[in-house]
Write a protein that holds these residues in place. Structure first.
Motif, short mmCIF file in Angstrom:
data_model
loop_
_atom_site.label_atom_id
_atom_site.label_comp_id
_atom_site.label_asym_id
_atom_site.label_seq_id
_atom_site.Cartn_x
_atom_site.Cartn_y
_atom_site.Cartn_z
N LEU A 1 66.67 -87.96 54.77
CA LEU A 1 65.40 -87.41 55.24
C LEU A 1 64.88 -86.27 54.35
CD1 LEU A 1 66.09 -87.23 59.07
CD2 LEU A 1 64.79 -88.98 57.81
N LEU A 2 65.74 -85.62 53.61
CA LEU A 2 65.36 -84.41 52.88
C LEU A 2 64.23 -84.65 51.88
CD1 LEU A 2 68.88 -82.84 52.24
CD2 LEU A 2 67.33 -82.49 54.18
N GLU A 3 64.39 -85.59 51.00
CA GLU A 3 63.39 -85.82 49.95
C GLU A 3 62.03 -86.24 50.51
OE1 GLU A 3 62.81 -88.25 45.77
OE2 GLU A 3 64.76 -88.26 46.74
N PRO A 4 61.96 -87.23 51.43
CA PRO A 4 60.63 -87.58 51.94
C PRO A 4 60.00 -86.45 52.76
CG PRO A 4 62.33 -88.97 52.96
CD PRO A 4 62.98 -88.18 51.88
N TRP A 5 60.79 -85.68 53.49
CA TRP A 5 60.20 -84.57 54.25
C TRP A 5 59.67 -83.50 53.30
CZ3 TRP A 5 63.08 -83.09 59.39
CH2 TRP A 5 63.10 -84.21 60.23
N ARG A 6 60.38 -83.23 52.23
CA ARG A 6 59.88 -82.26 51.24
C ARG A 6 58.55 -82.74 50.67
NH1 ARG A 6 65.73 -82.13 48.81
NH2 ARG A 6 66.63 -80.46 50.07
N ALA A 7 58.49 -84.01 50.33
CA ALA A 7 57.25 -84.58 49.78
C ALA A 7 56.13 -84.53 50.81
CB ALA A 7 57.49 -86.02 49.32
N ARG A 8 56.44 -84.84 52.05
CA ARG A 8 55.42 -84.84 53.10
C ARG A 8 54.87 -83.43 53.32
NH1 ARG A 8 51.17 -85.74 55.43
NH2 ARG A 8 51.11 -86.24 57.64
N LEU A 9 55.75 -82.44 53.37
CA LEU A 9 55.31 -81.06 53.54
C LEU A 9 54.47 -80.59 52.36
CD1 LEU A 9 58.59 -79.78 55.12
CD2 LEU A 9 56.32 -79.51 56.18
N ALA A 10 54.88 -80.97 51.15
CA ALA A 10 54.11 -80.59 49.95
C ALA A 10 52.73 -81.22 49.97
CB ALA A 10 54.87 -81.00 48.69
#
Length: 170
Positions: A123-132
């Motif tokens: 979940l980490l990478e897609p959530w970081r991208a989504r927040l960005a």
């Protein structure tokens, strides 16, 4: 920091009868179109901005629910609360117990923590991208929290810059 889990190894451990050896092979072997659709919200969750704070709306509560809960916290407070208390409140909304994401867990439970860690890491990478994408003027720390016996494996989201500013009345 918890030890990184190999998601394919977790899948192979849970389902030794499946001969898939890579993520794409697992997808083709056991995945399904209808079953895959809900995962959009897991890997690309809604983002809600309320009272100057950003929330990962993983459970579909919506902006009005966040606003009402924050309004209640603001109204119930006393005047000596500071920015740290506001940050802690916002962070508490952005702390996700992996075991609470699903109503059911399929397959063997022998390696439940390994399974939860593997999912949390994915979940980490897609959530970081989504927040960005949703809040490009802000920076966030998205990480797997150290597992605890009470909560198990959790993913935490914290805004790192700019610093959160408490709303009027806090």
């Amino acid at each position: 920091m918890p030890e990184r889990q190999d998601p394919v190894a977790v899948l192979q451990s849970a389902h030794p009868e499946v001969s898939a050896e890579s993520g794409p092979e697992w997808l083709a072997e056991v995945g399904g179109v209808i079953e895959a659709i809900p995962y959009r919200w897991l890997y690309w969750p809604e983002i809600v901005q309320v009272r100057g704070a950003v929330f990962v709306d993983l459970h579909g509560a919506g902006r009005d629910t966040y606003d009402a809960r924050l309004a209640s916290a603001v109204e119930s407070g006393h005047p000596d609360r500071g920015g740290e208390a506001w940050t802690a409140l916002v962070d508490s909304f952005n702390y996700f117990e992996v075991s609470e994401i699903f109503r059911r867990w399929g397959g063997p439970q022998a390696s439940l923590e390994d399974s939860q860690l593997a999912l949390a890491e994915l979940l980490l990478e897609p959530w970081r991208a989504r927040l960005a994408q949703a809040a490009p003027d802000r920076r966030f720390r998205v990480a797997v929290a150290e597992p605890t016996p009470e909560l198990g494996v959790c993913v935490e989201v914290r805004q790192t810059s700019p610093a959160l500013t408490p709303p009027a009345g806090w």
